[in-house]
Design an enzyme around this catalytic site. Structure first.
Site, PDB file in Angstrom:
ATOM      1  N   THR A  83       0.825  -1.209   0.000  1.00  0.00           N
ATOM      2  CA  THR A  83       0.000   0.000   0.000  1.00  0.00           C
ATOM      3  C   THR A  83       0.863   1.266   0.000  1.00  0.00           C
ATOM      4  O   THR A  83       1.777   1.394   0.802  1.00  0.00           O
ATOM      5  CB  THR A  83      -0.888  -0.013   1.260  1.00  0.00           C
ATOM      6  OG1 THR A  83      -1.551  -1.282   1.316  1.00  0.00           O
ATOM      7  CG2 THR A  83      -1.921   1.092   1.226  1.00  0.00           C
ATOM      8  N   GLU A  84       0.522   2.188  -0.902  1.00  0.00           N
ATOM      9  CA  GLU A  84       1.200   3.487  -1.016  1.00  0.00           C
ATOM     10  C   GLU A  84       2.696   3.347  -1.253  1.00  0.00           C
ATOM     11  O   GLU A  84       3.487   4.207  -0.876  1.00  0.00           O
ATOM     12  CB  GLU A  84       0.940   4.370   0.219  1.00  0.00           C
ATOM     13  CG  GLU A  84      -0.516   4.513   0.630  1.00  0.00           C
ATOM     14  CD  GLU A  84      -1.434   5.064  -0.453  1.00  0.00           C
ATOM     15  OE1 GLU A  84      -0.925   5.538  -1.486  1.00  0.00           O
ATOM     16  OE2 GLU A  84      -2.662   4.988  -0.278  1.00  0.00           O
ATOM     17  N   LEU A  85       3.077   2.230  -1.879  1.00  0.00           N
ATOM     18  CA  LEU A  85       4.470   1.971  -2.245  1.00  0.00           C
ATOM     19  C   LEU A  85       5.393   1.887  -1.024  1.00  0.00           C
ATOM     20  O   LEU A  85       6.589   2.176  -1.104  1.00  0.00           O
ATOM     21  CB  LEU A  85       4.970   3.054  -3.217  1.00  0.00           C
ATOM     22  CG  LEU A  85       5.726   2.583  -4.453  1.00  0.00           C
ATOM     23  CD1 LEU A  85       4.916   1.598  -5.278  1.00  0.00           C
ATOM     24  CD2 LEU A  85       6.118   3.757  -5.340  1.00  0.00           C
TER      25      LEU A  85
END
Lengths: 394, 394
Positions: free
Chosen positions: A145-147
């Site tokens: 998630t979100e890199l």
């Protein structure tokens, strides 16, 4: 020989309804089905349908030389299956071309990795099942998630069998090094990392329609020349962005679709260029070195850290309280309650509670369905208390 | 500058705003002659104060000169036909203002609210200098739109029409002036109120008894005139709902006004009389103390042109819930907002602050930071811009 690795992250949360303290114990309907359908309907119309059709056409035109990868969150797929099955079938067509790769992630687009290894693995498994069922596909590369990325996380993901993981090419990690190579990451055996070239990615996703930008208007041939310019110091340009860049963040009127239609042709005009998906990239290029992600790095804001989700006490409290229910939720074996608890883990709920108003904060406000971060917190906590009450009275 | 009241001889925010604005202007090197209708023992070193009734000779001159009516006098007489007590005072003030305007040297006239508009117009008439009228509250705010006094309305409208420029304390007020008085919006500039951050050592003299209560219970504060405009009745209705969920709260109503009797009866009817404390009007050190003691400040105004008390509460690190029908809600982000009539949401948000400590803490911390930046120096600069635009046009 620079490759372009084009990855689009596709996700929409189950937004919460305006749940009041007087609903606690009275109402177990947490998610605003109507609003979520309306939001999604707009995005489907403005972004998913037209963009998928362009991508499919590009793959046909370029006879397999154009490739693109997707992150498809489970919570999005679930909403699409229910309300917009035509989008699912478009994605199926894309995957069937063999030119598209789907990445592994947490089904609920959550921050579970930070709170519970067990829950994290269960959500990744749930996502695998969903991708297998819808696309008959098995991801080999992971994106959190979100890199989000750290040494520890990469180690966990490697142990789960993944070959590579995506991350942010943050300056403070890279220092003098370039994001345009494959790297290894400290404390792991073989897993590779691919780092987002934030400059070139943001040129499309953030700056494309900005008239204050001295490169405006951005054309596909100009962009292709920039890519070509990195040839002498890079193997792969990682263009990672939100899928919704096309048609939603950048409206059709900005010319973003025309740009997308011409981009592959312009990039491939240079014979040494090509498009590759993450699993190809790690076969083609050897790691240039090892990087140390001692803390979690994300692709968010200027800080590139977790402060957009965990920067204030409301966010920290909400997350901590939610994960404190893990034991009792799982013990209950009540499928509906487990599913609700998981949908509450979606990172967007905590992002909406961010109070970094100025500079970066404007972005947060734009995407929030609530009046303020405080309202987001109140609604979340009221729902949390209802869920807790239900678990305690089972 | 014509005012009506000045701290510590003030009944509300009008005097506080004049005080802050003049202080801000004086720090920018502007020499202000501040005129008040009646002599009070003031000790002010940042402007020259003239009390209009101080020199009886002036009054005599005026009466003897009254036999020959000027155009301005005729106009005044027309407006004040059949006037009542307060309006008589306003008329007297205007006549005295004429003498002052003849005697004093100045570049611009600034008059606050309808009480001073006739004085300002008279000064304009005799001096030929430009007039800025400042609107802190319209007759529609004070009455909630019911029983609007036609004489007051006429005085306001004449002031707006004949002034060279109008200063409103918020966009909320600007819109009211434009709509109800048929004034071109471009004639109205918005200059927000601010907060003069003076050190006031909280006392425990009068409200010592409350401190003991404060140790055991949470305290929610209403502070303002007990009039329809301020919405104290909505506050009590929400209090009832809060107490049904959380009995460990008490409610303090600080202020005086024509609704006091009705409000006391309301607490009896709602069966919450033992949970509501009426302190009467508080000022200075008692005021500072009550803000500090409160766990939450609520401003449920039906129509609030600005609402300086919201800034005062934030400055005391007290979280606030403010009505959306207020000017201050245009400039404060770190607060909770409700429609004054939405009792359920008001109670929901009150309970959230009382029950979720992370919410109150974040509101407190961010609100305090935000209010630090709202200074009278900035407002005085905005006011100076208005002066300059008026002077360059005349």
């Amino acid at each position: 020989m620079p490759s372009v690795c084009f990855y689009l992250q596709t996700h929409q949360p189950f937004r919460l309804r305006n749940y009041s303290v007087f609903d606690i114990g009275q109402n177990d309907d947490y998610f605003d089905e109507q609003r979520n359908r309306e939001y999604l309907s707009r995005i489907v119309r403005k972004s998913y349908l037209p963009t998928n059709r362009i991508l499919l056409e590009l793959i046909r035109q370029q006879r397999g030389k154009f490739k693109v990868s997707f992150g498809l969150s489970g919570v999005l797929l679930e909403q699409l299956e229910k309300n917009f099955p035509e989008v699912i079938s478009d994605f199926q067509k894309l995957v069937a071309t063999g030119c598209c790769e789907i990445l592994a992630e947490t089904y609920h687009h959550s921050l579970a990795y930070l709170y519970s290894a067990e829950e994290f693995k269960q959500q990744v498994a749930l996502h695998r099942q969903k991708i297998k069922k819808l696309f008959n596909y098995k991801p080999t590369v992971f994106r959190n998630t979100e890199l989000m990325l750290s040494n520890e996380m990469a180690k966990t993901v490697e142990e789960m069998g993944y070959k590579a993981i995506l991350g942010e090419g943050a300056d403070y990690i890279l220092g003098w090094r370039s994001p345009n190579y494959v790297y290894k990451i400290k404390g792991t055996k073989n897993i590779k990392i691919l780092l987002r070239n934030y400059k070139l990615s943001d040129d499309i996703s953030f700056r494309f329609s900005s008239r204050d930008w001295n490169e405006w208007p951005l054309t596909a041939d100009k962009f292709a020349a920039w890519v070509k310019g990195t040839q002498s110091h890079g193997d792969v340009i990682n263009l990672f962005m939100d899928y919704e860049t096309f048609g939603e963040h950048q409206w059709e009127e900005t010319g973003i679709f025309e740009f997308l239609k011409s981009l592959p042709g312009e990039i491939l005009k240079y014979p040494e260029n090509n498009f590759q998906n993450p699993s190809d990239v790690i076969k083609l290029y050897k790691p240039k070195g090892e990087l140390d992600f001692c803390n979690i790095v994300t692709w968010a804001d200027t800080e590139r850290d977790l402060s957009a989700w965990l920067g204030n006490r409301m966010q920290q409290t909400a997350l901590k309280k939610l994960y404190s229910l893990e034991g009792i939720v799982k013990k209950s074996a009540d499928k509906k309650l487990v599913e609700k608890w998981r949908k509450l883990q979606t990172s967007d709920h905590f992002y909406y509670m961010c109070v970094k108003w100025f500079a970066d904060g404007d972005v947060h406000k734009y995407f929030s369905p609530y009046e303020s971060p405080y309202d987001a917190y109140i609604i979340f906590m009221n729902i949390f208390n209802d869920l807790k009450l239900r678990l305690e009275t089972l | 500058m014509f005012g009506w009241e000045f701290p510590p001889f003030n009944a509300g925010g009008l005097g506080v705003a004049c005080y802050g604005l003049i202080k801000g202007l004086s720090r920018q090197g502007i020499e202000v002659i501040f005129v008040l209708p009646k002599k009070v023992p003031l000790n002010v070193d940042f402007c020259r104060v003239i009390f209009a009734d101080e020199n009886p000779a002036d009054l005599k001159t005026f009466y003897s000169a009254y036999s020959t009516l000027t155009a301005a006098d005729k106009n005044l007489n027309a407006i004040f036909k059949n006037s009542w007590g307060l309006i008589e005072e306003v008329k007297k003030y205007a006549l005295l203002a004429r003498q002052i305007a003849k005697r004093e040297k100045f570049d611009i006239i600034h008059a606050h609210d309808w009480l001073c508009y006739p004085a300002g117009l008279m000064a304009k008439e005799v001096s030929g200098k430009p007039l800025v009228v400042h609107i802190h509250a319209t007759e529609f705010d004070r009455t909630g739109g019911l029983n609007v006094n036609s004489q007051v309305y006429a005085i306001e409208k004449e002031g707006f029409e004949k002034a060279d420029k109008i200063v409103a304390v918020s966009n909320f007020t600007k819109q009211k002036v434009a709509e109800h008085y048929d004034i071109t919006p471009s004639k109205i500039s918005v200059v927000y109120n601010a907060l003069e951050k003076e050190q006031s050592t909280p006392t425990s003299e009068i409200i010592a008894g409350l401190s003991a209560l404060n140790k055991k219970f949470k305290m929610v504060l209403f502070l303002g005139r007990l009039t329809l405009q301020k919405g104290p009745d909505y506050f009590l209705q929400a209090a009832k709902k809060v107490l049904e969920k959380n009995p460990n709260v008490y409610f303090v109503i600080a202020g005086s006004g024509d609704m006091q009797h009705q409000l006391i009866n309301q607490t009896i009817d709602l069966d919450i009389a033992d949970k509501v404390i009426f302190t009467g009007f508080l000022r200075d050190r008692n005021l500072a103390k009550i803000y500090q003691m409160a766990d939450l400040y609520v401003m449920p105004s039906v129509s609030e042109p600005f609402g300086i008390t919201a800034l005062e509460a934030l400055n005391s690190s007290t979280p606030i819930i403010i009505s959306k029908q207020s000017g201050v809600s245009e400039i404060i982000k770190n607060c909770l907002r409700v429609d004054f009539w939405d009792i359920n949401q008001m109670a929901n948000k009150m309970l959230a602050v009382l029950n979720y400590p992370a919410l109150g803490d974040t509101l407190k911390e961010c609100g305090k930071n935000e209010v630090e930046k709202i200074t009278w120096d900035n407002s005085a600069s905005a006011c100076l811009n208005v002066y300059n635009s008026v002077l360059s046009n005349s």
